[in-house]
Design a protein around this motif. Structure first.
Motif, PDB file in Angstrom:
ATOM      1  N   LYS A 213      37.331  39.767  50.915  1.00 30.27           N
ATOM      2  CA  LYS A 213      38.152  38.380  50.159  1.00 30.27           C
ATOM      3  C   LYS A 213      38.336  37.986  51.514  1.00 30.27           C
ATOM      4  O   LYS A 213      38.879  36.403  51.018  1.00 30.27           O
ATOM      5  CB  LYS A 213      39.513  39.278  49.946  1.00 30.27           C
ATOM      6  CG  LYS A 213      39.750  40.626  48.848  1.00 30.27           C
ATOM      7  CD  LYS A 213      40.138  38.918  47.916  1.00 30.27           C
ATOM      8  CE  LYS A 213      40.811  39.538  46.446  1.00 30.27           C
ATOM      9  NZ  LYS A 213      41.120  39.013  45.464  1.00 30.27           N
ATOM     10  N   GLY A 214      38.004  38.208  52.721  1.00 31.24           N
ATOM     11  CA  GLY A 214      38.442  36.784  53.590  1.00 31.24           C
ATOM     12  C   GLY A 214      36.889  36.029  53.572  1.00 31.24           C
ATOM     13  O   GLY A 214      37.264  34.979  54.146  1.00 31.24           O
TER      14      GLY A 214
ATOM     15  N   ASP B 120      30.233  38.981  59.621  1.00 28.28           N
ATOM     16  CA  ASP B 120      31.164  37.979  59.065  1.00 28.28           C
ATOM     17  C   ASP B 120      32.482  38.210  60.011  1.00 28.28           C
ATOM     18  O   ASP B 120      32.706  37.085  59.886  1.00 28.28           O
ATOM     19  CB  ASP B 120      31.646  39.269  58.092  1.00 28.28           C
ATOM     20  CG  ASP B 120      30.549  39.504  57.071  1.00 28.28           C
ATOM     21  OD1 ASP B 120      30.512  40.805  56.770  1.00 28.28           O
ATOM     22  OD2 ASP B 120      29.473  38.812  57.049  1.00 28.28           O
ATOM     23  N   PHE B 121      32.149  38.512  61.051  1.00 33.48           N
ATOM     24  CA  PHE B 121      33.320  38.478  62.110  1.00 33.48           C
ATOM     25  C   PHE B 121      32.155  38.071  63.494  1.00 33.48           C
ATOM     26  O   PHE B 121      31.546  38.408  64.054  1.00 33.48           O
ATOM     27  CB  PHE B 121      34.005  39.938  62.511  1.00 33.48           C
ATOM     28  CG  PHE B 121      35.090  40.141  61.028  1.00 33.48           C
ATOM     29  CD1 PHE B 121      36.171  39.509  60.746  1.00 33.48           C
ATOM     30  CD2 PHE B 121      34.818  40.986  59.612  1.00 33.48           C
ATOM     31  CE1 PHE B 121      37.072  39.839  59.964  1.00 33.48           C
ATOM     32  CE2 PHE B 121      35.311  41.297  58.803  1.00 33.48           C
ATOM     33  CZ  PHE B 121      36.227  40.643  59.090  1.00 33.48           C
TER      34      PHE B 121
ATOM     35  N   ASN C 103      37.414  49.028  54.246  1.00 36.30           N
ATOM     36  CA  ASN C 103      37.994  47.502  54.937  1.00 36.30           C
ATOM     37  C   ASN C 103      37.275  46.350  54.519  1.00 36.30           C
ATOM     38  O   ASN C 103      37.425  45.272  54.213  1.00 36.30           O
ATOM     39  CB  ASN C 103      37.844  47.427  56.111  1.00 36.30           C
ATOM     40  CG  ASN C 103      38.411  47.976  56.723  1.00 36.30           C
ATOM     41  OD1 ASN C 103      40.077  47.475  57.277  1.00 36.30           O
ATOM     42  ND2 ASN C 103      38.919  49.144  57.577  1.00 36.30           N
TER      43      ASN C 103
ATOM     44  N   ALA D  40      39.257  43.076  51.555  1.00 35.78           N
ATOM     45  CA  ALA D  40      39.600  42.673  52.958  1.00 35.78           C
ATOM     46  C   ALA D  40      38.948  41.891  53.228  1.00 35.78           C
ATOM     47  O   ALA D  40      38.592  40.640  53.750  1.00 35.78           O
ATOM     48  CB  ALA D  40      39.989  44.173  54.055  1.00 35.78           C
ATOM     49  N   ARG D  41      37.221  42.720  54.026  1.00 38.25           N
ATOM     50  CA  ARG D  41      36.836  41.521  54.552  1.00 38.25           C
ATOM     51  C   ARG D  41      35.725  41.099  53.144  1.00 38.25           C
ATOM     52  O   ARG D  41      35.514  39.724  53.795  1.00 38.25           O
ATOM     53  CB  ARG D  41      35.526  42.459  54.951  1.00 38.25           C
ATOM     54  CG  ARG D  41      35.727  43.090  55.646  1.00 38.25           C
ATOM     55  CD  ARG D  41      34.613  44.393  56.914  1.00 38.25           C
ATOM     56  NE  ARG D  41      33.820  43.355  57.125  1.00 38.25           N
ATOM     57  CZ  ARG D  41      31.731  43.888  57.134  1.00 38.25           C
ATOM     58  NH1 ARG D  41      32.036  45.695  56.761  1.00 38.25           N
ATOM     59  NH2 ARG D  41      30.790  43.134  57.265  1.00 38.25           N
TER      60      ARG D  41
END
Length: 255
Positions: free
Chosen positions: A107-108, A40-41, A101, A104-105
């Motif tokens: 949501k991101g 995802d990042f 986390n 939040a991930r």
């Protein structure tokens, strides 16, 4: 005189299971990195990299430990056992950040509490909201981490009771496998995380320990009985807490 061919022993079950676990982890995360699936990042956050390194180190160490027993190097096995304590502490230290986390991930990625998880196909989860998915993750992951710590602590405490030690070590390692199985469930045709692959394989691995007991001693060892009962109890408690008002408020605060 020529070398005598080594005959496999029932004790080699732990050697086999440790290497099967390692291969599962390497296949799961190696495939994800190689294909870019479920990443995802870019770049990946440091806590996720640290967690991956530590978890891989655990399974490598565990496989090497059972290999030392397999080749009758028990003295070296005991000496290198101290390394496992450090790795286990690192597992306990790095794993919570990954779970905490997660909201939040998600949501991101553009998901909201009432979003259907199918809006993010890479996760392979359908028919549930982000809210329920996050609660499931919190309950399942923290239950697994607690059980890992308890089983490993027991394995260290009873390190001189071989029958206790090897079962507790295997149980502790199996607690860390579901995330790898979840990744494998993303492979084409395996149904994703909401399919039957993850629970079926995980339960089969747990059941194999009871079957090993029956094959070798004609009864299920008390450590196996206690371990399986503890897994059920801790998971029921963890999911009850996750579904409570406290658990839901915690999940929302993390996002």
């Amino acid at each position: 005189m020529g070398k005598t061919r080594r005959v496999l022993r029932y004790g080699d079950y732990f050697f086999f299971m440790s290497w099967l676990s390692l291969i599962t982890v390497l296949a799961a995360f190696g495939w994800s990195i190689g294909t870019g699936s479920y990443i995802d990042f870019e770049p990946m956050p440091p806590y996720l990299i640290a967690h991956g390194i530590v978890l891989t180190a655990w399974f490598i160490w565990f496989a090497l430990q059972t290999t030392l027993v397999f080749v009758n190097r028990t003295s070296l096995h005991r000496q290198t056992g101290k390394i496992g304590v450090l790795i286990a502490l690192a597992v306990l230290a790095t794993t919570p950040a990954v779970t905490l986390n997660n909201p939040a991930r998600l949501k991101g990625m553009g998901l909201d509490w009432e979003s259907d998880m199918s809006e993010f196909p890479a996760l392979g989860v359908e028919g549930t909201t982000m809210h329920d998915f996050v609660l499931m993750l919190l309950g399942g992951n923290f239950a697994a981490l607690l059980l890992f710590g308890l089983f490993f602590a027991g394995a260290i405490y009873w390190r001189n009771r071989i029958d206790f030690h090897k079962r507790l070590m295997l149980l502790s390692s199996l607690m860390l496998l579901p995330p790898a199985l979840a990744r494998i469930s993303h492979w084409p045709g395996l149904g994703g995380e909401d399919g039957t692959l993850v629970p079926a394989v995980f339960l089969l691995m747990l059941a194999s320990l009871a079957l090993y007991d029956l094959a070798t001693t004609k009864r299920i060892h008390k450590v196996t009985v206690f371990g399986l009962a503890l897994i059920v109890a801790v998971n029921l408690l963890a999911f009850a807490i996750a579904g409570s008002v406290f658990g839901q408020e915690l999940a929302r605060s993390l996002a």
